[in-house]
Design a protein around this motif. Sequence first.
Motif, mmCIF file in Angstrom:
data_model
loop_
_atom_site.group_PDB
_atom_site.id
_atom_site.type_symbol
_atom_site.label_atom_id
_atom_site.label_comp_id
_atom_site.label_asym_id
_atom_site.label_seq_id
_atom_site.Cartn_x
_atom_site.Cartn_y
_atom_site.Cartn_z
ATOM 1 N N PHE A 622 42.770 7.604 43.563
ATOM 2 C CA PHE A 622 42.864 9.090 42.721
ATOM 3 C C PHE A 622 43.267 10.318 43.626
ATOM 4 N N GLU A 623 43.592 10.910 42.825
ATOM 5 C CA GLU A 623 43.779 12.447 43.639
ATOM 6 C C GLU A 623 43.366 13.511 42.848
ATOM 7 N N TYR A 624 42.599 14.343 43.536
ATOM 8 C CA TYR A 624 41.978 15.458 42.825
ATOM 9 C C TYR A 624 42.841 16.798 43.056
ATOM 10 N N GLY A 625 42.996 17.419 41.856
ATOM 11 C CA GLY A 625 43.338 18.985 42.121
ATOM 12 C C GLY A 625 42.349 19.964 42.631
ATOM 13 N N LYS A 626 42.636 20.926 42.574
ATOM 14 C CA LYS A 626 41.664 22.300 43.088
ATOM 15 C C LYS A 626 40.919 22.604 41.926
ATOM 16 N N VAL A 627 39.553 22.635 41.964
ATOM 17 C CA VAL A 627 38.882 23.057 40.964
ATOM 18 C C VAL A 627 39.086 24.577 40.632
ATOM 19 N N THR A 628 38.895 24.898 39.410
ATOM 20 C CA THR A 628 39.054 26.391 39.095
ATOM 21 C C THR A 628 37.788 26.950 38.192
ATOM 22 N N ALA A 629 37.601 28.023 38.265
ATOM 23 C CA ALA A 629 36.288 28.341 37.236
ATOM 24 C C ALA A 629 37.188 29.316 36.074
ATOM 25 N N ASP A 630 36.710 29.397 34.783
ATOM 26 C CA ASP A 630 37.192 30.291 33.918
ATOM 27 C C ASP A 630 36.585 31.722 33.978
ATOM 28 N N VAL A 646 42.541 15.082 37.934
ATOM 29 C CA VAL A 646 42.377 14.057 38.461
ATOM 30 C C VAL A 646 43.697 13.040 38.118
ATOM 31 N N LYS A 647 44.078 12.626 38.986
ATOM 32 C CA LYS A 647 45.428 11.673 38.972
ATOM 33 C C LYS A 647 45.086 10.345 39.394
ATOM 34 N N ASN A 648 45.513 9.323 38.765
ATOM 35 C CA ASN A 648 45.407 7.808 39.245
ATOM 36 C C ASN A 648 46.978 7.745 40.030
ATOM 37 N N THR A 649 46.793 7.735 41.449
ATOM 38 C CA THR A 649 47.963 7.627 42.122
ATOM 39 C C THR A 649 48.294 6.030 42.554
ATOM 40 N N GLY A 650 47.609 5.254 42.103
ATOM 41 C CA GLY A 650 47.596 3.747 42.445
ATOM 42 C C GLY A 650 48.881 2.925 41.272
ATOM 43 N N LYS A 651 48.418 1.783 41.421
ATOM 44 C CA LYS A 651 49.424 0.977 40.625
ATOM 45 C C LYS A 651 48.873 0.105 39.507
ATOM 46 N N GLY A 654 42.381 2.380 36.391
ATOM 47 C CA GLY A 654 41.074 2.464 37.071
ATOM 48 C C GLY A 654 40.173 3.656 36.371
ATOM 49 N N SER A 655 39.052 3.764 36.700
ATOM 50 C CA SER A 655 38.091 4.919 36.206
ATOM 51 C C SER A 655 37.550 5.540 37.368
ATOM 52 N N GLU A 656 37.358 6.824 37.379
ATOM 53 C CA GLU A 656 36.784 7.447 38.382
ATOM 54 C C GLU A 656 35.785 8.344 37.967
ATOM 55 N N GLU A 680 31.322 13.185 35.040
ATOM 56 C CA GLU A 680 32.194 12.476 33.930
ATOM 57 C C GLU A 680 32.880 11.633 34.485
ATOM 58 N N LYS A 681 32.641 10.378 33.601
ATOM 59 C CA LYS A 681 33.702 9.118 34.037
ATOM 60 C C LYS A 681 34.871 9.074 33.236
ATOM 61 N N VAL A 682 36.204 8.974 33.928
ATOM 62 C CA VAL A 682 37.339 9.409 33.274
ATOM 63 C C VAL A 682 38.042 8.013 33.593
ATOM 64 N N SER A 683 38.879 7.575 32.485
ATOM 65 C CA SER A 683 39.649 6.313 32.584
ATOM 66 C C SER A 683 41.114 6.755 32.781
ATOM 67 N N LEU A 684 41.897 6.266 33.734
ATOM 68 C CA LEU A 684 43.287 6.489 33.857
ATOM 69 C C LEU A 684 44.294 5.296 34.176
ATOM 70 N N GLN A 685 45.202 5.582 33.327
ATOM 71 C CA GLN A 685 46.293 4.519 33.628
ATOM 72 C C GLN A 685 47.169 4.875 34.847
ATOM 73 N N ALA A 686 47.840 3.847 35.348
ATOM 74 C CA ALA A 686 48.474 4.152 36.688
ATOM 75 C C ALA A 686 49.513 5.325 36.279
#
Length: 738
Positions: A622-630, A646-651, A654-656, A680-686
């Motif tokens: 998984f690859e995380y972006g930079k957190v921002t505040a509103d 959050v991005k699933n960078t694998g093949k 999976g859930s992060e 937060e649990k987030v499910s992501l396709q490849a």
Amino acid sequence: MFKNVKTIFVLILLSSFGMNAQNKVPVYLDDKKSISERVEDALSKMTTEEKIAMIHAQSKFSSPGVPRLGIPENWMTDGPHGIRTEVLWDEWEQAGWTNDSCIAFPALTALSATWNKELSLLYGKSIGEEARYRNKNVLLGPGVNIYRSPLNGRNFEYMGEDPFLAAKMVVPYIKGVQSNGVAACVKHFALNNQETNRNSVNVIVDDRALYEIYLPAFKAAVQEGDAWSIMGSYNKYKGQQCCHNEFLLNDILRKEWGFKGVVVSDWGGVNDTKQAIFNGLDLEFGSWTNGLTWGTSNAYDNYYLAKPYSTMIAKGEVGTKELDEKVRRVLRLSFLTTMNRNRPFGSFGTKEHADAGLKIAQEGIVLLQNKNNVLPIDLAKTKKIAVIGENAIKMMTVGGGSSSLKARYEITPLEGLKKRIGNQAEIVYARGYVGDPTSNYNGVVAKVSLEEKRSQAELTAEALKIAKDADVVLFIGGLNKSEHQDDEGFDRKELGLPYGQDKLITDLVKVNKNVVFVNISGNAVAMPWVNEVPGIVQGWFLGTEAGNALASVLVGDVNPSGKLTFTFPVKLADNGAHALGEFPGGDDVKYNESIFVGYRWADKQKAKPLFAFGHGLSYTTFEYGKVTADKKQLGLGDQITFSVTVKNTGKREGSEIVQLYISDLKSSLPRPIKELKGFEKVSLQAGEEKTVTFTVDKAALSFFDDKKHDWVAEPGAFEAIIGASATDIKSKVSFSLK
């Protein structure tokens, strides 16, 4: 002729009041009236003798109703992981029923490791259905005591070291249970963090630690979960037993939190009639708690809230105001459960429940280490698998104290692996060590006899022989539910693995580098060989479907997504309770570490853990972006939202579990470096990317000021920290509170 049985039943009840069909039906039978009206009506018709009977046990797990008024008995059941087998009326031995074999669900450590609130709801709903079908109206669980030390024997029954996580996970469990018309009885209130001297140890803890660490999950259970009952704990606080503790039950639970439910004693946790009358207890349960000879049959009439109480009333030493309050609460419980004619019927031992347990187990398993991608096992390239360790064949649904079960079935790890792998690869088993050879636990007979006549040298030689030419070695060990392991009534004696497992693992690595250690436990263990063993999996106590769940993760059918809910220290001195020399204490135990429990202590001391709170790997990346505040500034009545991609960078899918921690950069009182305030649990396709948001208000920034006896949010600078664990920090953003 009467048209139906219900008409006959109502007329019988009417006749018991000297009424006929033309008289008005008693209010307490009219479920169109409010519960408070029904309670008052029933109370007004009860004698003092009937009231006294309602507030103490009549058997091991039941308390009387009022037969004259048609008010049913209350029936309790252990426990938080499955519905206990039926026992004899006045004994602990099994009653010998043939239809009381339950589905064993994963232990609560495994549930909390899912970090999945929807699964907590499913767990509660499923176990509540099992309790309801067996006609139990109070489930003695869940447990939310905080993981203070890795040596506490009952940690496996709880939800980890963090109060925020435990609070968020316990609420849906309660709602799921109570949707069946079964009361959840949240335990053990409070400060029950050790088994050594548990019935009498006096806990000395400062108010900040009490309110910030040890009470939040109970508060959430009451105010958000609307728990219908709570169980007091065995230990003392401020010199008073917690089952009748003025500070905990009257001042905090009822006055501060507004608890309307029933306080149930832990079994044998009552020690004084007068304190039990005035300090908030409602229902006394237990065995031989009145000083009678051990084993005295039907001693219940002599309990502290039985004849001693009625005698004091008869002598005019106490009034009946407190008695009426207790009975009101017990009646309310009855109207919510046994006298709610609209509650569902439940179901028991079903495939649906087993499937729910399997899903929870799969999501709770934590992949701790995976060097060289030793996992998942590639069956296309694997010809021989060596499975070593007693826990591969040992039943884990039995033992451990009150949570011991008679499961309808239990799939052991070895069975699960053989079932899943079949003839795709050869599986060879060696026991490797002898832990507990008990093969019969309170009437539950193990499928595989654990009696062993061979010496340790012979067991070791066999294990090394099969490991030497295997493609992969699965060492399935850890703890068990025997005395001084994961077991009620006993604390562990050391952090290290028992039964010589460390030496055996070290020897195995010398003959085969592809070793995977599967730790079956509810506690952290030391791993002096951690750098030599490429694969490490936290396998918990996973219940009925344990072996199937483990196999599915080990071969990659399921991508692991669990994360730790407590810190694995390298050594005991890395844990605050042990570093400051107060575990388990003597007559008193002082919580010298105060609010610095778990990762809070590790952060403060800059102690690198073996495995951090919130840690867990995946078969994808998984690859995380930079957190921002509103917004950059938060007003006292405002909210602030943080966002991170959050991005699933694998093949593979999976859930992060994305974790939000808050840091107060300058405070008038000492504070942890950071504290969990969102997940937060987030499910992501490849290849898929999602944005995760967290919205918080000043409550997430507050600490408990013991001088003001109130929660305080001080204006100033803060940081929002996004992490994949307490030590794997991805990004931060600054903000301030006006």
